[in-house]
Design a protein around this motif. Structure first.
Motif, PDB file in Angstrom:
ATOM      1  N   ALA A  22      33.683   1.047  28.848  1.00  0.00           N
ATOM      2  CA  ALA A  22      34.155   0.644  27.517  1.00  0.00           C
ATOM      3  C   ALA A  22      34.083  -0.864  27.359  1.00  0.00           C
ATOM      4  CB  ALA A  22      35.588   1.120  27.302  1.00  0.00           C
ATOM      5  N   LYS A  23      33.650  -1.288  26.195  1.00  0.00           N
ATOM      6  CA  LYS A  23      33.663  -2.700  25.822  1.00  0.00           C
ATOM      7  C   LYS A  23      34.959  -2.944  25.062  1.00  0.00           C
ATOM      8  CE  LYS A  23      31.299  -6.232  23.169  1.00  0.00           C
ATOM      9  NZ  LYS A  23      30.231  -6.506  22.215  1.00  0.00           N
ATOM     10  N   ILE A  24      35.665  -3.984  25.405  1.00  0.00           N
ATOM     11  CA  ILE A  24      36.898  -4.353  24.717  1.00  0.00           C
ATOM     12  C   ILE A  24      36.499  -5.283  23.579  1.00  0.00           C
ATOM     13  CG2 ILE A  24      39.189  -5.361  24.960  1.00  0.00           C
ATOM     14  CD1 ILE A  24      38.650  -2.825  26.750  1.00  0.00           C
ATOM     15  N   ASP A  25      36.836  -4.908  22.347  1.00  0.00           N
ATOM     16  CA  ASP A  25      36.386  -5.655  21.172  1.00  0.00           C
ATOM     17  C   ASP A  25      37.540  -5.857  20.200  1.00  0.00           C
ATOM     18  OD1 ASP A  25      35.141  -6.757  18.985  1.00  0.00           O
ATOM     19  OD2 ASP A  25      33.598  -5.215  18.816  1.00  0.00           O
ATOM     20  N   SER A  26      38.197  -7.013  20.315  1.00  0.00           N
ATOM     21  CA  SER A  26      39.332  -7.298  19.433  1.00  0.00           C
ATOM     22  C   SER A  26      38.892  -7.554  17.991  1.00  0.00           C
ATOM     23  CB  SER A  26      40.134  -8.489  19.961  1.00  0.00           C
ATOM     24  OG  SER A  26      39.318  -9.647  19.996  1.00  0.00           O
ATOM     25  N   GLY A  27      37.591  -7.687  17.752  1.00  0.00           N
ATOM     26  CA  GLY A  27      37.081  -7.854  16.393  1.00  0.00           C
ATOM     27  C   GLY A  27      36.959  -6.539  15.644  1.00  0.00           C
ATOM     28  N   ALA A  28      36.939  -5.437  16.385  1.00  0.00           N
ATOM     29  CA  ALA A  28      36.862  -4.107  15.771  1.00  0.00           C
ATOM     30  C   ALA A  28      38.275  -3.565  15.588  1.00  0.00           C
ATOM     31  CB  ALA A  28      36.054  -3.168  16.655  1.00  0.00           C
ATOM     32  N   ARG A  29      38.562  -2.962  14.469  1.00  0.00           N
ATOM     33  CA  ARG A  29      39.897  -2.401  14.233  1.00  0.00           C
ATOM     34  C   ARG A  29      40.083  -1.105  15.014  1.00  0.00           C
ATOM     35  NH1 ARG A  29      40.779  -1.129   8.401  1.00  0.00           N
ATOM     36  NH2 ARG A  29      40.776  -3.372   8.273  1.00  0.00           N
ATOM     37  N   THR A  30      39.148  -0.179  14.862  1.00  0.00           N
ATOM     38  CA  THR A  30      39.281   1.162  15.411  1.00  0.00           C
ATOM     39  C   THR A  30      38.447   1.323  16.673  1.00  0.00           C
ATOM     40  OG1 THR A  30      39.471   1.939  13.129  1.00  0.00           O
ATOM     41  CG2 THR A  30      39.128   3.614  14.795  1.00  0.00           C
ATOM     42  N   SER A  31      38.992   2.029  17.642  1.00  0.00           N
ATOM     43  CA  SER A  31      38.222   2.369  18.842  1.00  0.00           C
ATOM     44  C   SER A  31      37.175   3.404  18.463  1.00  0.00           C
ATOM     45  CB  SER A  31      39.151   2.931  19.920  1.00  0.00           C
ATOM     46  OG  SER A  31      40.063   1.948  20.341  1.00  0.00           O
ATOM     47  N   SER A  32      36.092   3.446  19.218  1.00  0.00           N
ATOM     48  CA  SER A  32      34.974   4.320  18.891  1.00  0.00           C
ATOM     49  C   SER A  32      34.394   4.922  20.164  1.00  0.00           C
ATOM     50  CB  SER A  32      33.909   3.501  18.157  1.00  0.00           C
ATOM     51  OG  SER A  32      32.798   4.285  17.855  1.00  0.00           O
ATOM     52  N   LEU A  33      33.975   6.187  20.085  1.00  0.00           N
ATOM     53  CA  LEU A  33      33.389   6.902  21.208  1.00  0.00           C
ATOM     54  C   LEU A  33      32.042   7.463  20.786  1.00  0.00           C
ATOM     55  CD1 LEU A  33      33.734   8.205  24.077  1.00  0.00           C
ATOM     56  CD2 LEU A  33      34.772  10.151  22.893  1.00  0.00           C
ATOM     57  N   HIS A  34      31.037   7.295  21.644  1.00  0.00           N
ATOM     58  CA  HIS A  34      29.728   7.878  21.355  1.00  0.00           C
ATOM     59  C   HIS A  34      29.845   9.392  21.409  1.00  0.00           C
ATOM     60  CE1 HIS A  34      25.539   8.780  21.173  1.00  0.00           C
ATOM     61  NE2 HIS A  34      25.599   9.417  22.335  1.00  0.00           N
ATOM     62  N   ALA A  35      29.451  10.055  20.338  1.00  0.00           N
ATOM     63  CA  ALA A  35      29.545  11.514  20.283  1.00  0.00           C
ATOM     64  C   ALA A  35      28.491  12.070  19.353  1.00  0.00           C
ATOM     65  CB  ALA A  35      30.925  11.934  19.801  1.00  0.00           C
ATOM     66  N   GLU A  36      28.023  13.232  19.720  1.00  0.00           N
ATOM     67  CA  GLU A  36      27.160  14.012  18.843  1.00  0.00           C
ATOM     68  C   GLU A  36      28.004  15.163  18.343  1.00  0.00           C
ATOM     69  OE1 GLU A  36      23.614  15.150  20.902  1.00  0.00           O
ATOM     70  OE2 GLU A  36      23.303  13.124  21.643  1.00  0.00           O
ATOM     71  N   LEU A  37      28.146  15.267  17.042  1.00  0.00           N
ATOM     72  CA  LEU A  37      28.995  16.289  16.445  1.00  0.00           C
ATOM     73  C   LEU A  37      28.312  17.641  16.513  1.00  0.00           C
ATOM     74  CD1 LEU A  37      31.612  16.805  14.903  1.00  0.00           C
ATOM     75  CD2 LEU A  37      30.336  16.439  12.807  1.00  0.00           C
ATOM     76  N   LEU A  38      29.019  18.602  17.052  1.00  0.00           N
ATOM     77  CA  LEU A  38      28.493  19.961  17.093  1.00  0.00           C
ATOM     78  C   LEU A  38      29.063  20.811  15.971  1.00  0.00           C
ATOM     79  CD1 LEU A  38      28.472  20.786  20.907  1.00  0.00           C
ATOM     80  CD2 LEU A  38      26.587  20.060  19.459  1.00  0.00           C
ATOM     81  N   GLU A  39      30.408  20.843  15.872  1.00  0.00           N
ATOM     82  CA  GLU A  39      30.992  21.654  14.799  1.00  0.00           C
ATOM     83  C   GLU A  39      32.447  21.308  14.550  1.00  0.00           C
ATOM     84  OE1 GLU A  39      31.719  25.881  15.564  1.00  0.00           O
ATOM     85  OE2 GLU A  39      31.337  25.485  17.682  1.00  0.00           O
ATOM     86  N   GLU A  40      32.859  21.595  13.340  1.00  0.00           N
ATOM     87  CA  GLU A  40      34.250  21.483  12.927  1.00  0.00           C
ATOM     88  C   GLU A  40      34.766  22.912  12.819  1.00  0.00           C
ATOM     89  OE1 GLU A  40      36.771  19.604   9.196  1.00  0.00           O
ATOM     90  OE2 GLU A  40      34.619  19.321   9.293  1.00  0.00           O
TER      91      GLU A  40
END
Length: 146
Positions: A22-40
């Motif tokens: 993980a990169k720590i980024d105080s300039g970004a508000r929200t944390s983010s994860l690499h993901a490929e969406l399969l289904e809701e």
């Protein structure tokens, strides 16, 4: 307050994921994860999302409660509609619930980005060091490309 480096290995224990670069980024508000969406889908009246996370040559299938769909502005200034989940995040020995957007980070060096909402009142960032909260890794001074 705990000191975190500009990059750390983190865990998402409810998703069964550990050692996530993980990169720590105080300039970004929200944390983010690499993901490929399969289904809701829905289970017991709650909305869930099933997705895959890839890093280090491994694919991990995950399910999480789907909290929201939000417009999130990326580093290039483009606003994207993203699924947001809320799940425990572990950095070092501290575990807390964090909101994490699911995004295509395939062009990024790190599959996860930790934003300031997750850092607030928990961590101070030392941008000149790495692995300060990563057990088993020796802290590294300086900013070297990955």
């Amino acid at each position: 307050m705990r000191i975190v480096g500009w990059r750390e290995l983190v865990e998402l224990p409810e998703l069964g994921l550990s050692g996530i670069p993980a990169k720590i980024d105080s300039g970004a508000r929200t944390s983010s994860l690499h993901a490929e969406l399969l289904e809701e889908f829905e289970r017991d009246g709650e909305r869930f999302v099933r997705f895959c996370v890839d890093w280090g040559g491994e694919r991990h299938e995950c399910e999480a409660v789907h909290v929201d769909i939000r417009g999130i502005t990326s580093s290039n200034g483009e606003t994207q509609r993203r699924y947001v989940i809320k799940t425990p995040l572990k950095i070092g020995t501290l575990t807390f619930r964090a909101e994490i957007s699911l995004a295509d980070r395939s062009d990024m060096k790190f599959p996860m980005l930790i934003g300031r909402s997750s850092l607030r009142r928990r961590f101070v960032v030392d941008s000149g060091h790495s692995w300060l909260q990563t057990p088993g890794k020796a802290p590294v001074k300086g900013h070297k490309p990955v």
